[in-house]
Design a protein around this motif. Structure first.
Motif, PDB file in Angstrom:
ATOM      1  N   HIS A  44       8.410  -6.186   3.542  1.00  0.00           N
ATOM      2  CA  HIS A  44       8.664  -6.495   4.952  1.00  0.00           C
ATOM      3  C   HIS A  44       9.534  -5.420   5.603  1.00  0.00           C
ATOM      4  O   HIS A  44       9.277  -5.016   6.745  1.00  0.00           O
ATOM      5  CB  HIS A  44       9.311  -7.863   5.087  1.00  0.00           C
ATOM      6  N   CYS A  47       7.298  -2.382   6.137  1.00  0.00           N
ATOM      7  CA  CYS A  47       6.402  -2.617   7.279  1.00  0.00           C
ATOM      8  C   CYS A  47       7.144  -2.414   8.592  1.00  0.00           C
ATOM      9  O   CYS A  47       6.643  -1.733   9.502  1.00  0.00           O
ATOM     10  CB  CYS A  47       5.824  -4.025   7.238  1.00  0.00           C
ATOM     11  N   ASP A  48       8.334  -2.990   8.722  1.00  0.00           N
ATOM     12  CA  ASP A  48       9.104  -2.844   9.958  1.00  0.00           C
ATOM     13  C   ASP A  48       9.461  -1.383  10.220  1.00  0.00           C
ATOM     14  O   ASP A  48       9.401  -0.922  11.367  1.00  0.00           O
ATOM     15  CB  ASP A  48      10.373  -3.693   9.907  1.00  0.00           C
ATOM     16  N   ILE A  59       7.191  -6.394  12.572  1.00  0.00           N
ATOM     17  CA  ILE A  59       6.334  -7.190  11.694  1.00  0.00           C
ATOM     18  C   ILE A  59       6.047  -8.575  12.281  1.00  0.00           C
ATOM     19  O   ILE A  59       4.937  -9.088  12.171  1.00  0.00           O
ATOM     20  CB  ILE A  59       6.934  -7.266  10.271  1.00  0.00           C
ATOM     21  N   SER A  75       2.162 -10.191   0.755  1.00  0.00           N
ATOM     22  CA  SER A  75       2.697  -9.164   1.656  1.00  0.00           C
ATOM     23  C   SER A  75       2.019  -7.811   1.488  1.00  0.00           C
ATOM     24  O   SER A  75       2.074  -6.983   2.402  1.00  0.00           O
ATOM     25  CB  SER A  75       4.207  -9.038   1.478  1.00  0.00           C
ATOM     26  N   LEU A  78      -0.265  -7.432   4.289  1.00  0.00           N
ATOM     27  CA  LEU A  78       0.420  -7.043   5.521  1.00  0.00           C
ATOM     28  C   LEU A  78       0.742  -5.550   5.510  1.00  0.00           C
ATOM     29  O   LEU A  78       0.595  -4.871   6.534  1.00  0.00           O
ATOM     30  CB  LEU A  78       1.708  -7.852   5.692  1.00  0.00           C
ATOM     31  N   LEU A  79       1.144  -5.036   4.358  1.00  0.00           N
ATOM     32  CA  LEU A  79       1.446  -3.609   4.237  1.00  0.00           C
ATOM     33  C   LEU A  79       0.192  -2.769   4.443  1.00  0.00           C
ATOM     34  O   LEU A  79       0.224  -1.757   5.154  1.00  0.00           O
ATOM     35  CB  LEU A  79       2.086  -3.314   2.879  1.00  0.00           C
ATOM     36  N   THR A  82      -0.531  -2.699   8.059  1.00  0.00           N
ATOM     37  CA  THR A  82       0.458  -1.871   8.752  1.00  0.00           C
ATOM     38  C   THR A  82       0.101  -0.394   8.629  1.00  0.00           C
ATOM     39  O   THR A  82       0.158   0.354   9.610  1.00  0.00           O
ATOM     40  CB  THR A  82       1.867  -2.137   8.177  1.00  0.00           C
TER      41      THR A  82
END
Length: 161
Positions: A44, A47-48, A59, A75, A78-79, A82
């Motif tokens: 996370h 990603c941010d 994120i 996650s 999500l990565l 991103t």
């Protein structure tokens, strides 16, 4: 070459009986991250940092914790998304420097595996991903083993037009 820097931070409460995911790895421990997704603080934070460097907000904007679609999500997904978002803007990752702050368990022996796994997800060289692990010397919520934090700095670049 256009070069941009990004910074990310994440924190999760730890709870008994939850799974602990850090850097895409399941870390055996009696406590784990409490979160809408799998609670992977390191991913996370990365990603941010990537989203911020590319001026793509954060994120929570892209993967809101109010959406059932992201409930319990891995996650790494999500990565991957991103990285796709920053590539759509013409950027590539130059390097990542990150730190995880967790009192227990010790992560040092897991870092090479985390680097390899994250490199595969982001399609970069593991040498371009630094992961450091530290404690808070038993101070604060991390020291009391109530939570875990992660910080990440990234450098992204794209050719100038």
């Amino acid at each position: 070459m256009k070069i941009k820097v990004g910074f990310g931070y994440d924190v999760h409460k730890l709870g008994e009986g939850e799974e602990l995911w850090i850097g895409g790895l399941h870390v055996p421990h009696s406590k784990g991250s409490i979160g809408h997704s799998d609670g992977d603080v390191l991913i996370h934070a990365i990603c941010d940092a990537l989203l911020g460097a590319a001026n793509l907000r954060d994120i929570g904007f892209h993967f809101p914790d109010t959406s059932s679609h992201y409930k319990g999500i891995d996650s790494k997904i999500l990565l991957r998304r991103t990285v796709e978002l920053i590539k759509e803007k013409g950027y590539e990752i130059s390097n990542i420097d990150s730190s995880v702050c967790l009192e227990k368990p010790k992560l040092k022996d897991l870092i090479p595996e985390m680097q390899a796994l994250l490199a595969k997800v982001m399609e970069i060289d593991p040498e371009d991903i630094a992961i450091k692990a530290t404690t808070s010397e038993k101070l604060g919520f991390v020291g009391a083993q109530e939570g875990v934090t992660a910080y990440a700095s990234v450098l992204i670049q794209k050719p100038c037009k």
